[in-house]
Design a protein around this motif. Sequence first.
Motif, PDB file in Angstrom:
ATOM      1  N   LEU A 160       2.819   2.337  53.584  1.00 53.94           N
ATOM      2  CA  LEU A 160       1.903   2.754  54.632  1.00 53.94           C
ATOM      3  C   LEU A 160       0.691   3.416  53.994  1.00 53.94           C
ATOM      4  O   LEU A 160       0.642   3.634  52.785  1.00 53.94           O
ATOM      5  N   SER A 161      -0.302   3.722  54.831  1.00 54.24           N
ATOM      6  CA  SER A 161      -1.431   4.541  54.401  1.00 54.24           C
ATOM      7  C   SER A 161      -1.296   5.924  55.026  1.00 54.24           C
ATOM      8  O   SER A 161      -0.711   6.078  56.103  1.00 54.24           O
ATOM      9  N   ASP A 162      -1.834   6.923  54.356  1.00 54.89           N
ATOM     10  CA  ASP A 162      -1.722   8.301  54.819  1.00 54.89           C
ATOM     11  C   ASP A 162      -2.867   8.584  55.797  1.00 54.89           C
ATOM     12  O   ASP A 162      -3.947   9.025  55.399  1.00 54.89           O
ATOM     13  N   VAL A 163      -2.634   8.322  57.093  1.00 54.18           N
ATOM     14  CA  VAL A 163      -3.695   8.517  58.074  1.00 54.18           C
ATOM     15  C   VAL A 163      -3.983   9.998  58.307  1.00 54.18           C
ATOM     16  O   VAL A 163      -5.071  10.365  58.748  1.00 54.18           O
ATOM     17  N   ARG A 201       0.376  11.287  64.243  1.00 49.70           N
ATOM     18  CA  ARG A 201      -0.105  11.927  63.011  1.00 49.70           C
ATOM     19  C   ARG A 201      -1.595  12.251  63.041  1.00 49.70           C
ATOM     20  O   ARG A 201      -2.013  13.324  62.605  1.00 49.70           O
ATOM     21  N   ARG A 202      -2.416  11.331  63.516  1.00 45.30           N
ATOM     22  CA  ARG A 202      -3.858  11.605  63.551  1.00 45.30           C
ATOM     23  C   ARG A 202      -4.170  12.751  64.506  1.00 45.30           C
ATOM     24  O   ARG A 202      -4.977  13.635  64.195  1.00 45.30           O
ATOM     25  N   SER A 278     -13.744   6.044  63.848  1.00 44.05           N
ATOM     26  CA  SER A 278     -12.441   5.548  64.238  1.00 44.05           C
ATOM     27  C   SER A 278     -11.578   5.220  63.019  1.00 44.05           C
ATOM     28  O   SER A 278     -11.880   5.638  61.900  1.00 44.05           O
ATOM     29  N   PHE A 279     -10.505   4.440  63.271  1.00 42.98           N
ATOM     30  CA  PHE A 279      -9.553   4.047  62.237  1.00 42.98           C
ATOM     31  C   PHE A 279      -9.229   2.550  62.335  1.00 42.98           C
ATOM     32  O   PHE A 279      -9.156   2.009  63.439  1.00 42.98           O
ATOM     33  N   GLY A 326      -4.173   3.657  49.528  1.00 44.59           N
ATOM     34  CA  GLY A 326      -5.374   4.426  49.817  1.00 44.59           C
ATOM     35  C   GLY A 326      -6.162   3.868  50.998  1.00 44.59           C
ATOM     36  O   GLY A 326      -6.005   2.713  51.400  1.00 44.59           O
ATOM     37  N   THR A 327      -7.020   4.704  51.563  1.00 40.27           N
ATOM     38  CA  THR A 327      -7.919   4.307  52.646  1.00 40.27           C
ATOM     39  C   THR A 327      -9.359   4.525  52.197  1.00 40.27           C
ATOM     40  O   THR A 327      -9.618   5.222  51.207  1.00 40.27           O
TER      41      THR A 327
END
Length: 356
Positions: A160-163, A201-202, A278-279, A326-327
């Motif tokens: 996953l990515s760490d949002v 989470r966000r 946004s995401f 990573g993001t």
Amino acid sequence: MVTIKEIAAAVGVSSATVSRVLNYDPTLSISTRKRQAIIETAEALNYATPRNRGRAAAQGVGAGQKIALVHFLEPAQELADPYYVGVRLGIESRCQAMKSEIVKVVPTGSPPEAAILEGASGVVAVGHYYGEALEWLRRHSRHLVFADYAPAGDADDSVLSDVAMAMTRLLEAVHRMGYRRIGFIGWIDAFHEPENIHSERRCRTFIDWMVKAGLYDPELCLVERMTPDSGYALTKAMLSKPNPPKVLITCNDNMALGAYRAIQEMGLRIPEDIAVASFNDIPVAQFLGPPLSTVKIPAELIGETAVDLLLERLSGRDVAKKVVLGTEMVWRGSTPQPVDREPGRSMAAREELRSV
């Protein structure tokens, strides 16, 4: 295939010791006799070292294997969210490259046949699973990898990515731009913590960060159960308040699409009257008017990596692995450029414009 745990039991040492010996850890303090016993036992049991497992994977460990793809969204729901389409395409493309057969399992209102999972070499589960659904997957999967989700604890493979980290960086960036009235719209993660509507989470990171910064206003954090109109409805409700935000952060790009429609209907301009970020960075984000600033989450790479983790399991890895990708923040026209790209205006001037 023999595992490190079996070698450890045969020699009478811990699995960690076996792993360090077979990976040639020079810092390990162990007698020569014990080291030799571990190596000889591994050879006698035909243990595949990490290096040899890598070679085997390159030569097609997944060829002919049946992999079950279990999706938490129905097909119509997935098609409405290009992000999860990307995750699935990543899984499918990697399976195709590895010459693995893929069996898709989608929600039908009741659990799928357990035999489908049990008959597969491994399972890639896309999305979030809790409670009985999570335990059901664990119970009926030979090997299980979660894509875009990591269950609590360290027993499962996941990617996953760490949002939460991405949200923190995004908030720090808009704060440096001078924004103080910062709004957030998102959804309720009803299955994770039903009693806490802000558990996603966000959303949780947004509240924690804003509280620490002394900027949190509950009126500027709105969530509801996800529907196709959530972004539109929540944005309209927030911008109708007496002191609306100057920048709006949406939980994903689909919600941002609804936010754009609400903002335009109210006769407001982006980013002059209200900025938006946004995401996900779905394909349409760059074509909006103005183009949407968004956190790029590598959806396809998440899917590809999930299959790679499953192939590692099939090659003999017996220690759970969590991969965090990573993001990247992609700045576009829906927000001003970050402060370090905007040298001509003082922080005081920016705050005067954006904190009222």
